[in-house]
Design a protein around this motif. Structure first.
Motif, PDB file in Angstrom:
ATOM      1  N   GLU A   1       0.829  -1.202   0.000  1.00 60.17           N
ATOM      2  CA  GLU A   1       0.000   0.000   0.000  1.00 60.17           C
ATOM      3  C   GLU A   1       0.867   1.258   0.000  1.00 60.17           C
ATOM      4  O   GLU A   1       0.627   2.198  -0.752  1.00 60.17           O
TER       5      GLU A   1
ATOM      6  N   ARG B   1       0.688   5.725   9.438  1.00 57.33           N
ATOM      7  CA  ARG B   1      -0.580   5.613   8.723  1.00 57.33           C
ATOM      8  C   ARG B   1      -1.596   4.754   9.468  1.00 57.33           C
ATOM      9  O   ARG B   1      -2.689   4.522   8.976  1.00 57.33           O
ATOM     10  N   SER B   2      -1.203   4.270  10.627  1.00 57.00           N
ATOM     11  CA  SER B   2      -2.109   3.403  11.384  1.00 57.00           C
ATOM     12  C   SER B   2      -2.994   4.253  12.302  1.00 57.00           C
ATOM     13  O   SER B   2      -2.801   5.454  12.451  1.00 57.00           O
ATOM     14  N   ARG B   3      -3.933   3.587  12.926  1.00 54.23           N
ATOM     15  CA  ARG B   3      -4.823   4.247  13.877  1.00 54.23           C
ATOM     16  C   ARG B   3      -3.996   4.894  15.000  1.00 54.23           C
ATOM     17  O   ARG B   3      -4.195   6.048  15.354  1.00 54.23           O
TER      18      ARG B   3
ATOM     19  N   TYR C   1      -2.293   8.127  13.982  1.00 56.37           N
ATOM     20  CA  TYR C   1      -3.175   9.302  13.982  1.00 56.37           C
ATOM     21  C   TYR C   1      -3.492   9.742  15.406  1.00 56.37           C
ATOM     22  O   TYR C   1      -3.598  10.931  15.689  1.00 56.37           O
TER      23      TYR C   1
ATOM     24  N   ARG D   1      -0.619  11.774  16.658  1.00 55.91           N
ATOM     25  CA  ARG D   1      -0.623  13.147  16.148  1.00 55.91           C
ATOM     26  C   ARG D   1      -1.692  13.992  16.825  1.00 55.91           C
ATOM     27  O   ARG D   1      -1.495  15.172  17.086  1.00 55.91           O
ATOM     28  N   ALA D   2      -2.840  13.363  17.118  1.00 53.70           N
ATOM     29  CA  ALA D   2      -3.900  14.102  17.799  1.00 53.70           C
ATOM     30  C   ALA D   2      -3.410  14.563  19.173  1.00 53.70           C
ATOM     31  O   ALA D   2      -3.595  15.718  19.560  1.00 53.70           O
TER      32      ALA D   2
ATOM     33  N   ARG E   1      -0.304  14.940  20.109  1.00 53.96           N
ATOM     34  CA  ARG E   1       0.755  15.924  19.895  1.00 53.96           C
ATOM     35  C   ARG E   1       0.151  17.313  19.647  1.00 53.96           C
ATOM     36  O   ARG E   1       0.590  18.305  20.214  1.00 53.96           O
ATOM     37  N   GLU E   2      -0.896  17.354  18.837  1.00 53.81           N
ATOM     38  CA  GLU E   2      -1.463  18.643  18.445  1.00 53.81           C
ATOM     39  C   GLU E   2      -2.250  19.300  19.575  1.00 53.81           C
ATOM     40  O   GLU E   2      -2.161  20.505  19.765  1.00 53.81           O
TER      41      GLU E   2
ATOM     42  N   ILE F   1      -9.861   9.491  22.832  1.00 57.77           N
ATOM     43  CA  ILE F   1      -8.528   8.895  22.798  1.00 57.77           C
ATOM     44  C   ILE F   1      -7.971   8.823  24.220  1.00 57.77           C
ATOM     45  O   ILE F   1      -7.939   9.828  24.935  1.00 57.77           O
TER      46      ILE F   1
ATOM     47  N   ARG G   1       3.417  11.551   6.059  1.00 57.60           N
ATOM     48  CA  ARG G   1       3.712  12.679   6.920  1.00 57.60           C
ATOM     49  C   ARG G   1       3.547  12.417   8.403  1.00 57.60           C
ATOM     50  O   ARG G   1       2.482  12.148   8.879  1.00 57.60           O
TER      51      ARG G   1
ATOM     52  N   ASP H   1     -12.125  11.199  28.050  1.00 56.07           N
ATOM     53  CA  ASP H   1     -12.065  10.195  26.980  1.00 56.07           C
ATOM     54  C   ASP H   1     -13.032   9.042  27.259  1.00 56.07           C
ATOM     55  O   ASP H   1     -13.667   8.510  26.331  1.00 56.07           O
TER      56      ASP H   1
ATOM     57  N   ARG I   1     -16.190   7.766  24.954  1.00 56.00           N
ATOM     58  CA  ARG I   1     -16.385   6.374  24.534  1.00 56.00           C
ATOM     59  C   ARG I   1     -17.775   5.861  24.908  1.00 56.00           C
ATOM     60  O   ARG I   1     -18.306   4.967  24.256  1.00 56.00           O
TER      61      ARG I   1
ATOM     62  N   PHE J   1      -6.834  20.281  15.521  1.00 52.84           N
ATOM     63  CA  PHE J   1      -5.438  19.833  15.493  1.00 52.84           C
ATOM     64  C   PHE J   1      -4.784  20.658  14.385  1.00 52.84           C
ATOM     65  O   PHE J   1      -4.928  20.340  13.202  1.00 52.84           O
ATOM     66  N   PRO J   2      -4.080  21.744  14.747  1.00 53.32           N
ATOM     67  CA  PRO J   2      -3.747  22.769  13.749  1.00 53.32           C
ATOM     68  C   PRO J   2      -2.911  22.302  12.562  1.00 53.32           C
ATOM     69  O   PRO J   2      -3.164  22.721  11.438  1.00 53.32           O
TER      70      PRO J   2
ATOM     71  N   LEU K   1      -2.728  19.400  11.178  1.00 58.68           N
ATOM     72  CA  LEU K   1      -3.290  18.311  10.384  1.00 58.68           C
ATOM     73  C   LEU K   1      -4.336  18.844   9.408  1.00 58.68           C
ATOM     74  O   LEU K   1      -4.890  19.923   9.597  1.00 58.68           O
TER      75      LEU K   1
ATOM     76  N   ILE L   1      -9.712  11.360  12.752  1.00 56.55           N
ATOM     77  CA  ILE L   1      -9.300  10.948  14.097  1.00 56.55           C
ATOM     78  C   ILE L   1     -10.531  10.716  14.976  1.00 56.55           C
ATOM     79  O   ILE L   1     -10.585   9.776  15.760  1.00 56.55           O
TER      80      ILE L   1
ATOM     81  N   LEU M   1     -12.084   7.402  13.933  1.00 60.90           N
ATOM     82  CA  LEU M   1     -11.332   6.200  14.328  1.00 60.90           C
ATOM     83  C   LEU M   1     -11.770   5.643  15.680  1.00 60.90           C
ATOM     84  O   LEU M   1     -11.416   4.523  16.033  1.00 60.90           O
TER      85      LEU M   1
ATOM     86  N   MET N   1      -8.687   2.077   8.445  1.00 57.59           N
ATOM     87  CA  MET N   1      -8.496   3.444   8.012  1.00 57.59           C
ATOM     88  C   MET N   1      -9.451   3.806   6.869  1.00 57.59           C
ATOM     89  O   MET N   1      -9.919   4.918   6.781  1.00 57.59           O
TER      90      MET N   1
END
Lengths: 333, 242
Positions: free
Chosen positions: A3, A188-190, A193, A196-197, A199-200, A210, A333, B74, B78, B91-92, B94, B102, B105, B111
């Motif tokens: 992929e 690219r996995s769950r 992401y 990154r969430a 982190r942001e 999460i 990315r 969280d 859920r 999320f700035p 992204l 997100i 998910l 995905m």
């Protein structure tokens, strides 16, 4: 994996295939010095990738990754020296030990809400404790260091990582390429992401269900375990381990420069960073050596200057700029 | 009608200030419920206690038959409660699509289906053409929409909206009202909103709770609540009724 290849831009595929082919064939043409510099580049690309996973993707700043290099190296070296268990098996114990350290630090930090700079201080503190501990540990030779015997007759025992430059060259290449692939897949996995969430914006990430604690723990455990593999490589490549060298904070700093220069939170950042920085550092060593200058701190000063110049010119690192310039978009990315 | 969310005698103090004082209310499954009141009335604190961002000092929150007060945010999500933030928190770095994905998910492991779900939601909120933009490049109205999209992507049973109309122009408000109404009608999603924009409250809510100084001063259908003398005196002002 298929992929990843499918979504890579055509130009990117050509560059990756070409780079791999050149690096695989290079020992046919290059001399020992070039091979040794490249081996070092692979090492830094590998450990940089491991650190990048935690900082670049999950946003957790560790300034004590030398801890995991050291623990990994010592565990595998000890298993070989004391128990006769080779590094291909020892690496599992090394990974487990470093991951346990990572889990302990992560748990303390994330459970009690120690974040950002304070978390970074915690990681430094742990690396320092461990350095002091190993300085006084009889089993590992204390401050006098631990040596892996270099025996002429064992050269070629690749199953014990006893070999020449070429063995480590190809092993380093495999590690660096494997780490890049692993990070690309994870990004690219769950989980990627979710990292990154967090982190942001951790508060917003939690509001989306999460479990920030679990996600950060996963990052620190995977990153420390990966770093330990680099430590095993280091121990068997250099054949010696000194607490004052492996656990030093300057080692932790050295290891994070490549991803910062190359581009945090990108798959190719640590690789490009290692290719930019390591030859510069080695070149400097060669030049100062040639002129007989003995200035121990000069490399650190030089790295500092390089870091300032690159970051002021390209704040998000070399790779994003390169990718934009040559149309090699980093999809992962 | 079954009760989806029930707050009983909720109180929260901040160093002597009583932000929320013994507030009780129930939200029925499938309804749109609004909380209004002047600034500092305790609306956001009440909201935070439901969403798990704050733990109540007294009282309970029951959602779908189970206590949720004291759960982390969280865990609350859920269970099926999604929220937006009054001060938007995208999320700035992204992309808009990744932001929403997100959220998607949470209940999707693969995905591909998460991305498909995110796209459908972006379509619904008129953000489809901006899906590749980074969230930090969006205008405030678009960020407000993104906030709703991301929350919706978690497939909540209850959607908590904290002043999503604030800062929108009247036409944008009407569009948001239409989207929320359609969502409520088509999927039966329950919505609890905090809102200052009375135009939106009147158009959406089946029932309204009015807070003032942390206490509930009125409770009922919007048309009755806006005629309540206590509500007019403390919040709306005489001319609002017209």
């Amino acid at each position: 994996m298929i992929e990843l290849w499918r979504i890579a831009p055509p130009r990117g595929r050509i560059v990756i295939a070409l780079a791999l082919a050149v690096l695989l064939a290079l020992p046919l043409a290059a001399d020992r010095y070039v091979i040794s510099v490249l081996t070092l580049i692979f090492y830094f690309a590998y450990v940089g990738q491991a650190w990048n996973l935690m900082m670049g993707y999950a946003g957790q700043l560790s300034l004590g990754h030398a801890l995991y290099v050291g623990v990994g190296g010592y565990v595998a070296a000890l298993m070989w020296l004391k128990l006769g268990i080779g590094p291909w098996l020892g690496v599992f114990a090394a990974v487990a030990a470093a991951a346990a350290f990572g889990a302990a630090i992560g748990w303390l930090g994330f459970r009690f809400g120690i974040a950002g700079v304070y978390f970074a201080l915690l990681t430094i503190a742990f690396a320092e404790f461990t350095r002091i501990g190993f300085d006084h540990l009889e089993l590992t030779g204390g401050a006098a260091g631990l040596f892996l015997p270099f025996e002429e007759k064992r050269i070629g025992e690749w199953w014990n990582l006893r070999g020449g430059q070429l063995l480590f060259y190809y092993l380093g290449l495999a590690l660096a390429a494997g780490a890049a692939l692993l990070v690309a897949l994870m990004a690219r996995s769950r989980l990627g992401y979710q990292w990154r969430a967090v982190r942001e914006d951790e508060t917003a990430a939690r509001a989306l269900g999460i479990d920030a604690f679990a996600v950060k723990m996963a990052a620190v455990v995977i990153s420390s375990g990966m770093t330990a593999v680099g430590g095993v490589f280091y121990a068997f490549y250099y054949n010696n381990l000194f607490p004052s060298q492996v656990f030093e904070i300057s080692r932790s700093i050295e290891l994070i420069l490549a991803p910062i220069v190359g581009g945090l939170g990108t798959v190719f950042g640590p690789v490009i960073g290692a290719f930019v920085l390591t030859p510069l550092g080695e070149g400097l060593t060669a030049v100062t050596g040639r002129f007989g200058i003995n200035a121990p701190g000069v490399k650190a000063v030089f790295y500092g200057v390089v870091l300032i110049v690159i970051i002021s010119a390209m704040p998000s690192g070399v790779w994003p700029r390169l990718a934009a310039l040559f149309g090699l978009k980093d999809h992962a990315r | 009608m079954t009760t989806l969310l029930a707050a009983a005698n909720l109180s929260k103090r901040f160093a002597g200030l009583i932000a929320v004082n013994q507030v009780s209310f129930e939200v029925a499954a499938g309804e749109i419920f609004a909380v209004i009141g002047p600034n500092g009335a305790g609306k956001t604190t009440l909201f935070a206690m439901i969403a798990g961002a704050l733990t109540p000092d007294e009282g309970t929150v029951t959602f779908a038959g189970a206590r949720i007060d004291g759960l982390t945010s969280d865990a609350v999500c859920r269970r099926g409660i999604a929220r937006t933030f009054q001060i938007v928190r995208p999320f700035p770095a992204l992309s808009v699509e990744d932001n929403v994905m997100i959220g998607a998910l949470l209940r999707r492991a693969d995905m591909r289906s998460a991305r498909a779900h995110a796209r459908a939601i972006l379509e619904m909120l008129d953000l489809a053409d901006k899906r590749a933009a980074t969230a930090s490049s969006l205008t405030l109205p678009d960020r407000k929409r993104l906030e709703v999209a991301r929350a919706l992507a978690t497939d909540p049973k209850l959607l908590l909206l904290d002043e999503v109309m604030a800062g929108l122009r009247p036409t944008e408000t009407d569009r948001m009202v239409a989207i929320l109404r359609k969502l409520n009608r088509d999927t039966g999603m329950t919505i609890l909103l905090i809102e200052h924009v009375m135009r939106a409250v009147m158009a959406l809510a089946s029932r309204v709770l009015v807070l003032h100084h942390g206490a509930a001063i009125a409770h009922g259908a919007p048309k009755d609540v806006v005629r309540d003398p206590a509500v007019i005196a403390s919040y709306l002002g005489a001319e609002a009724v017209g």
